[in-house]
Scaffold this active site. Sequence first.
Site, PDB file in Angstrom:
ATOM      1  N   ASP A   1      80.046 -78.130 -39.985  1.00 51.22           N
ATOM      2  CA  ASP A   1      78.816 -78.394 -40.719  1.00 51.22           C
ATOM      3  C   ASP A   1      78.135 -79.581 -40.026  1.00 51.22           C
ATOM      4  O   ASP A   1      78.762 -80.282 -39.218  1.00 51.22           O
ATOM      5  CB  ASP A   1      79.192 -78.729 -42.168  1.00 51.22           C
ATOM      6  CG  ASP A   1      78.019 -79.241 -42.969  1.00 51.22           C
ATOM      7  OD1 ASP A   1      76.955 -78.586 -42.946  1.00 51.22           O
ATOM      8  OD2 ASP A   1      78.158 -80.295 -43.618  1.00 51.22           O
TER       9      ASP A   1
ATOM     10  N   ASP B   1      75.086 -82.008 -41.513  1.00 48.94           N
ATOM     11  CA  ASP B   1      74.741 -83.186 -42.310  1.00 48.94           C
ATOM     12  C   ASP B   1      75.967 -83.701 -43.055  1.00 48.94           C
ATOM     13  O   ASP B   1      76.641 -82.957 -43.758  1.00 48.94           O
ATOM     14  CB  ASP B   1      73.636 -82.844 -43.322  1.00 48.94           C
ATOM     15  CG  ASP B   1      72.292 -82.641 -42.646  1.00 48.94           C
ATOM     16  OD1 ASP B   1      71.832 -83.576 -41.969  1.00 48.94           O
ATOM     17  OD2 ASP B   1      71.721 -81.544 -42.790  1.00 48.94           O
TER      18      ASP B   1
HETATM   19 MG    MG Z   1      77.154 -81.272 -45.019  1.00 47.12          MG
END
Ligand code: MG
Length: 246
Positions: free
Chosen positions: A26, A28
């Site tokens: 992932d 962010d």
């Molecule tokens: Mg995230």
Amino acid sequence: MYNDKIENYLRRHDYTGIRLRAVLFDMDGVLFDSMPNHARAWHEAMALYGMHLSPEEAYMHEGRTGAATINIVSRRERGTDATPEEIERIYKTKTDLFNALPKAQAMPGAWELIRQLKSEGLAILLVTGSGQASLLDRLNRHFPDTFHQELMVTAYDVSRGKPDPEPYLKALAKGGLHPWEAIVVENAPMGVQAGVAAGILTLAVNTGPLPDSVLLDAGADLLFPSMTALSEQWPVLRESLAGTTL
Ligand code: MG
């Protein structure tokens, strides 16, 4: 040390072992320390439209589409969905506020972990709900020669975002991977749900203000307090992953 949890995962899916070929990241809150800015921008944008969304609640919604987040708050605060026009305006306000904030730095520990993975010949994939146009340039600046367009799943690639497994299933397809050939690294409850639903061993890194229990309840197989901790533990974890079979 991680064998019990890996065994639980294998049993749940009826897999015999993990043959690690790739790590699915992932973005962010994992590769970039960008969540404080997102949370603040969400809070300020909703306040401008007379609705309350605390920065902490914004962390709970991380991974949802903008429209879904706006409607959850709108239904709670006003008893009704936002109109499509409102959604567009509010989301634009949020994006403008976010873009006005100083750019987030790379997450401490992320590059150290990635360097180890690269030296082991593992493929590195990005799985993000973000649709920022300059994503790849920015990744390349902070993580040189690591991410490649053909091994990235972004907002443009999926019709259903996290917590739906679609983004992670797409990543497996792009990488030509079986679920037992990859692991997921996620920081958000819905990202964890998506990784778990895709049948992939899912590592949570708690880089934000939520209690650990939120990530464990979402189904995280393993939990680390930071990317630095995960990077430091990687050699041990790597051995457990290779050595645990049913
Ligand atoms: Mg995230």
